[in-house]
Design a protein around this motif. Structure first.
Motif, PDB file in Angstrom:
ATOM      1  N   LYS B  15     -29.453  62.126   0.164  1.00  0.00           N
ATOM      2  CA  LYS B  15     -30.698  62.870   0.342  1.00  0.00           C
ATOM      3  C   LYS B  15     -31.250  63.283  -1.013  1.00  0.00           C
ATOM      4  CE  LYS B  15     -32.411  67.180   2.373  1.00  0.00           C
ATOM      5  NZ  LYS B  15     -32.027  68.382   3.173  1.00  0.00           N
ATOM      6  N   GLY B  16     -32.543  63.068  -1.220  1.00  0.00           N
ATOM      7  CA  GLY B  16     -33.181  63.414  -2.473  1.00  0.00           C
ATOM      8  C   GLY B  16     -33.169  62.308  -3.503  1.00  0.00           C
ATOM      9  N   ALA B  17     -32.396  61.255  -3.263  1.00  0.00           N
ATOM     10  CA  ALA B  17     -32.340  60.125  -4.192  1.00  0.00           C
ATOM     11  C   ALA B  17     -33.492  59.169  -3.912  1.00  0.00           C
ATOM     12  CB  ALA B  17     -31.006  59.402  -4.052  1.00  0.00           C
ATOM     13  N   PRO B  18     -33.872  58.362  -4.903  1.00  0.00           N
ATOM     14  CA  PRO B  18     -34.935  57.381  -4.652  1.00  0.00           C
ATOM     15  C   PRO B  18     -34.424  56.241  -3.779  1.00  0.00           C
ATOM     16  CG  PRO B  18     -34.078  57.134  -6.868  1.00  0.00           C
ATOM     17  CD  PRO B  18     -33.415  58.345  -6.298  1.00  0.00           C
ATOM     18  N   VAL B  19     -35.374  55.667  -3.039  1.00  0.00           N
ATOM     19  CA  VAL B  19     -35.049  54.567  -2.130  1.00  0.00           C
ATOM     20  C   VAL B  19     -35.913  53.369  -2.480  1.00  0.00           C
ATOM     21  CG1 VAL B  19     -35.113  53.769   0.260  1.00  0.00           C
ATOM     22  CG2 VAL B  19     -34.494  56.133  -0.242  1.00  0.00           C
ATOM     23  N   GLU B  20     -35.277  52.188  -2.477  1.00  0.00           N
ATOM     24  CA  GLU B  20     -36.042  50.953  -2.594  1.00  0.00           C
ATOM     25  C   GLU B  20     -35.435  49.930  -1.635  1.00  0.00           C
ATOM     26  OE1 GLU B  20     -38.059  48.642  -6.144  1.00  0.00           O
ATOM     27  OE2 GLU B  20     -35.927  48.107  -6.044  1.00  0.00           O
ATOM     28  N   LYS B  73     -40.728  51.635  -1.184  1.00  0.00           N
ATOM     29  CA  LYS B  73     -40.159  52.650  -2.067  1.00  0.00           C
ATOM     30  C   LYS B  73     -40.505  54.049  -1.591  1.00  0.00           C
ATOM     31  CE  LYS B  73     -40.742  49.611  -6.068  1.00  0.00           C
ATOM     32  NZ  LYS B  73     -41.362  49.416  -7.387  1.00  0.00           N
ATOM     33  N   LYS B  74     -39.579  54.948  -1.903  1.00  0.00           N
ATOM     34  CA  LYS B  74     -39.830  56.368  -1.678  1.00  0.00           C
ATOM     35  C   LYS B  74     -39.067  57.142  -2.747  1.00  0.00           C
ATOM     36  CE  LYS B  74     -39.823  59.996   1.812  1.00  0.00           C
ATOM     37  NZ  LYS B  74     -39.668  60.334   3.254  1.00  0.00           N
ATOM     38  N   PRO B  75     -39.708  58.089  -3.429  1.00  0.00           N
ATOM     39  CA  PRO B  75     -39.044  58.753  -4.545  1.00  0.00           C
ATOM     40  C   PRO B  75     -37.892  59.665  -4.140  1.00  0.00           C
ATOM     41  CG  PRO B  75     -41.262  59.643  -4.197  1.00  0.00           C
ATOM     42  CD  PRO B  75     -41.107  58.470  -3.281  1.00  0.00           C
ATOM     43  N   PHE B  76     -38.001  60.296  -2.966  1.00  0.00           N
ATOM     44  CA  PHE B  76     -36.960  61.246  -2.564  1.00  0.00           C
ATOM     45  C   PHE B  76     -36.640  61.033  -1.081  1.00  0.00           C
ATOM     46  CE2 PHE B  76     -37.514  63.295  -6.529  1.00  0.00           C
ATOM     47  CZ  PHE B  76     -38.882  63.410  -6.766  1.00  0.00           C
ATOM     48  N   ALA B  77     -35.485  60.490  -0.799  1.00  0.00           N
ATOM     49  CA  ALA B  77     -35.114  60.184   0.578  1.00  0.00           C
ATOM     50  C   ALA B  77     -34.832  61.451   1.380  1.00  0.00           C
ATOM     51  CB  ALA B  77     -33.873  59.298   0.597  1.00  0.00           C
ATOM     52  N   GLY B 101     -38.267  39.690   8.603  1.00  0.00           N
ATOM     53  CA  GLY B 101     -36.961  39.605   7.971  1.00  0.00           C
ATOM     54  C   GLY B 101     -35.895  40.119   8.931  1.00  0.00           C
ATOM     55  N   LYS B 102     -34.638  40.049   8.489  1.00  0.00           N
ATOM     56  CA  LYS B 102     -33.543  40.450   9.364  1.00  0.00           C
ATOM     57  C   LYS B 102     -33.357  41.957   9.431  1.00  0.00           C
ATOM     58  CE  LYS B 102     -30.876  36.203   8.927  1.00  0.00           C
ATOM     59  NZ  LYS B 102     -29.545  35.597   8.660  1.00  0.00           N
ATOM     60  N   GLY B 103     -34.026  42.662   8.558  1.00  0.00           N
ATOM     61  CA  GLY B 103     -33.959  44.110   8.610  1.00  0.00           C
ATOM     62  C   GLY B 103     -32.919  44.708   7.672  1.00  0.00           C
ATOM     63  N   THR B 104     -33.190  45.921   7.236  1.00  0.00           N
ATOM     64  CA  THR B 104     -32.257  46.699   6.433  1.00  0.00           C
ATOM     65  C   THR B 104     -32.050  48.049   7.108  1.00  0.00           C
ATOM     66  OG1 THR B 104     -32.939  45.694   4.340  1.00  0.00           O
ATOM     67  CG2 THR B 104     -31.828  47.833   4.205  1.00  0.00           C
ATOM     68  N   LYS B 105     -30.800  48.397   7.310  1.00  0.00           N
ATOM     69  CA  LYS B 105     -30.509  49.709   7.889  1.00  0.00           C
ATOM     70  C   LYS B 105     -30.356  50.718   6.764  1.00  0.00           C
ATOM     71  CE  LYS B 105     -27.473  52.148  11.068  1.00  0.00           C
ATOM     72  NZ  LYS B 105     -26.331  52.034  12.011  1.00  0.00           N
ATOM     73  N   LEU B 106     -31.249  51.692   6.752  1.00  0.00           N
ATOM     74  CA  LEU B 106     -31.195  52.746   5.741  1.00  0.00           C
ATOM     75  C   LEU B 106     -30.456  53.941   6.305  1.00  0.00           C
ATOM     76  CD1 LEU B 106     -32.046  54.005   3.017  1.00  0.00           C
ATOM     77  CD2 LEU B 106     -34.152  54.776   4.142  1.00  0.00           C
ATOM     78  N   SER B 107     -29.451  54.374   5.575  1.00  0.00           N
ATOM     79  CA  SER B 107     -28.690  55.557   5.972  1.00  0.00           C
ATOM     80  C   SER B 107     -28.806  56.580   4.849  1.00  0.00           C
ATOM     81  CB  SER B 107     -27.231  55.170   6.212  1.00  0.00           C
ATOM     82  OG  SER B 107     -26.467  56.309   6.550  1.00  0.00           O
ATOM     83  N   VAL B 108     -29.373  57.742   5.166  1.00  0.00           N
ATOM     84  CA  VAL B 108     -29.516  58.796   4.165  1.00  0.00           C
ATOM     85  C   VAL B 108     -28.416  59.822   4.401  1.00  0.00           C
ATOM     86  CG1 VAL B 108     -31.033  60.556   3.204  1.00  0.00           C
ATOM     87  CG2 VAL B 108     -31.995  58.413   4.075  1.00  0.00           C
TER      88      VAL B 108
END
Lengths: 115, 110
Positions: B15-20, B73-77, B101-108
């Motif tokens: 949490k709070g880290a950048p996401v790409e 992108k998002k600066p703060f997850a 695309g096949k998708g990406t699972k984002l886990s914060v």
């Protein structure tokens, strides 16, 4: 507005049975699209229909699969004599026009399991 | 034929880290690119499209034709960003068919 309604949410069929998946588009939408998502894959286009017409079925398997969108009632995706490889999530989407802006509204999907 | 590649199946960030979230595409013409998101137990929904150049929920994506990429992108997850993200391509303004695309699972991670 209930959005795009798909039923059933989950469907279990034995090999050789028929599966019928239903999709009611959003109110005011006359264009319907079916996509299939196999395990670990992205969604893949199957068919595009307008009322009483199949516009593009280039993504449909040649055998056992058919789709319709009658004048009255939901769109139906029909899979005859199901096999294990048909197990997948089937998503329906609708739009007011040919989704020129990519603005589909998706349903929640039907998860078909063939046992 | 067009193709969309999302190289990461799973991406975990604090949490709070950048996401790409990475997305690369293959298409010879002028594509339109989209990001769709699916939160747990919810339906797939459009997050943003490149032609709008918008920012939704703090996310942005820029189409880079030279690198054929459309990274999200998002600066703060935030924890509520945890979801499946799909990149999709439409073969130009006259097309209606999306290639996903096949998708990406984002886990914060809190």
């Amino acid at each position: 507005n209930a959005g795009v309604m798909q039923n059933p949410r989950h469907l279990v069929r034995r090999r050789g049975q028929e599966a019928r998946l239903r999709c009611s588009p959003m109110k005011g939408h006359s264009h319907v699209y079916w996509y299939r998502q196999l395990p670990e894959e992205g969604l893949k286009f199957m068919v595009y229909l307008q009322k009483e017409n199949i516009i593009d079925e280039s993504g449909m398997p040649k055998e056992r699969f058919s789709a319709e969108f009658p004048k009255e009632g939901p769109s139906i995706l029909r899979i005859q004599q199901v096999v294990r490889g048909d197990s997948a999530a089937y998503f329906c989407a609708s739009s007011t026009s040919g989704a020129r802006d990519g603005g589909y509204t998706f349903g929640s999907g039907t998860r078909l399991t063939v046992v | 034929a067009q193709r969309v590649t999302q190289p990461e199946k799973l991406l975990s960030v604090f949490k709070g880290a950048p996401v790409e979230l990475k997305c690369n595409y293959s298409y010879s013409g002028s594509p339109e690119l989209f990001w769709y998101v699916q939160y747990s137990r919810q339906r797939l929904q459009l997050l943003l499209r490149h032609i709008s150049r918008e920012s939704i929920k703090g996310f942005t994506a820029d189409l880079n034709k030279g690198e054929t990429s459309f990274h999200l992108k998002k600066p703060f997850a935030q924890e509520e960003d945890s979801a499946m993200y799909y990149c999709a391509l439409k073969a130009g303004a006259g097309s209606y068919q999306l290639t996903f695309g096949k998708g990406t699972k984002l886990s914060v991670i809190p």
